[in-house]
Design an enzyme around this catalytic site. Structure first.
Site, short mmCIF file in Angstrom:
data_model
loop_
_atom_site.label_atom_id
_atom_site.label_comp_id
_atom_site.label_asym_id
_atom_site.label_seq_id
_atom_site.Cartn_x
_atom_site.Cartn_y
_atom_site.Cartn_z
N GLU A 283 58.27 19.02 27.78
CA GLU A 283 59.61 18.69 28.25
C GLU A 283 59.63 18.69 29.77
O GLU A 283 59.79 19.76 30.39
CB GLU A 283 60.63 19.72 27.74
CG GLU A 283 60.76 19.78 26.25
CD GLU A 283 62.14 20.31 25.84
OE1 GLU A 283 62.86 19.57 25.18
OE2 GLU A 283 62.47 21.45 26.21
N HIS B 202 61.39 27.81 26.64
CA HIS B 202 62.21 26.67 27.03
C HIS B 202 62.54 26.78 28.52
O HIS B 202 62.74 27.88 29.04
CB HIS B 202 63.50 26.63 26.19
CG HIS B 202 64.25 25.36 26.39
ND1 HIS B 202 65.07 25.16 27.49
CD2 HIS B 202 64.29 24.21 25.67
CE1 HIS B 202 65.57 23.93 27.42
NE2 HIS B 202 65.12 23.34 26.33
P1 PGA Z 1 68.41 17.18 25.92
O1 PGA Z 1 67.73 18.61 25.83
O2 PGA Z 1 67.93 16.40 24.70
O3 PGA Z 1 69.88 17.42 25.88
O4 PGA Z 1 67.94 16.55 27.19
C1 PGA Z 1 66.41 18.75 25.40
C2 PGA Z 1 65.96 20.19 25.43
O5 PGA Z 1 66.34 20.93 26.35
O6 PGA Z 1 65.22 20.64 24.54
#
Ligand code: PGA
Length: 258
Positions: free
Chosen positions: A171, A101
């Site tokens: 992401e 992540h």
């Molecule tokens: P968020 O986070 O939905 O609060 O933007 C997503 C993530 O970090 O997986």
């Protein structure tokens, strides 16, 4: 009676370092449990902080939703104060783990470490969600090559048989914790790019089966469009996953998409 059809979509709730009290964790879980029983197309996965695994696993019933952790250490056991291993979480009943992540990468986790964690999780039989994404974008597409490299290095050592337990969560870092998600047109473009990168690394017929999720400011309002127009196999949800009314609504709208 809920119709039994093959689940096709993932909604993974990354609670991050929330909530603060076990009772709050239990409240989220109770809501998820109620709605999960009604879903026919969606697999729900909860990734609580390790401190709340008990709340998530304890009342789970059989297979209504899956539970995992946000991080593991790659060694199997021994003198690693503060760490937890893939086998430990597997033995508790977890089936998923997150690796790489961006919030962990920001703390110094490199692609090499991500690849080691992935290998360790796969060895333990955990489905592993590897997070990738560019820090920023430019109009010339200069972010594409570093992203390709990040994917290649994070998946270093992975072989064909591992792919069935691999999920990629795209992401874009700039869209995490932001006001708005990436547009679904751009998400669609990026899923094609990631599929191409995977097809260059593995046999194409295996690569196309790896689910690709989107994460970054997903909420109950934008979830359906991201799935249907962004053409992703699911969502990695941060903030909205610890907001029970929003998360329940998100699960409903995602499950309704044909
Ligand atoms: P968020 O986070 O939905 O609060 O933007 C997503 C993530 O970090 O997986």
């Amino acid at each position: 009676m809920v119709q039994k059809i093959k689940k096709r979509r993932y909604v993974i709730g990354n609670w991050k370092m929330n909530p603060q009290f076990p009772a709050e964790a239990k409240r989220i879980v109770d809501e998820v449990k109620k709605i999960s029983k009604k879903l026919v197309r969606t697999s729900v996965v909860l990734l609580p902080p390790a401190a709340f695994l008990g709340q998530c696993l304890g009342t789970r019933g059989d297979t209504i939703y899956d539970v995992g952790v946000q991080n593991i250490f790659y060694e199997e056991s021994g003198s690693y104060t503060g760490e937890i291993s893939a086998d430990m979480v597997k033995n508790l009943g977890c089936t998923y783990v997150l690796a790489g992540h961006s919030e962990r990468r920001k703390m110094g986790e490199t692609d090499v470490v991500v690849a080691k964690k992935l290998a360790s999780a796969l060895r333990a039989g955990l489905t592993t969600v590897v997070c990738v994404g560019e820090n920023e974008r430019d109009s010339q597409g200069a972010y594409l090559e570093p992203l390709r490299e990040q994917i290649q290095k994070s998946l270093e050592g992975i072989v064909r048989k591992d792919l069935k337990n691999l999920i990629i969560a795209y992401e874009p870092v700039w869209a995490i914790g932001a006001k708005e998600a990436m547009t679904s047109a751009l998400i669609y473009e990026m899923t094609i790019f990631i599929k191409k990168v995977l097809s260059d690394l593995f046999e194409q017929e295996d690569a196309v089966k790896v689910p690709i999720l989107y994460g970054g400011s997903v909420n109950f309002r934008n979830a359906a469009e991201i799935i249907s127009q962004g053409q992703v196999d699911g969502l990695l949800v941060g903030r909205e996953s610890v907001n029970p009314p929003g998360f329940v609504e998100l699960l409903k709208v995602v499950d309704e998409i044909q």
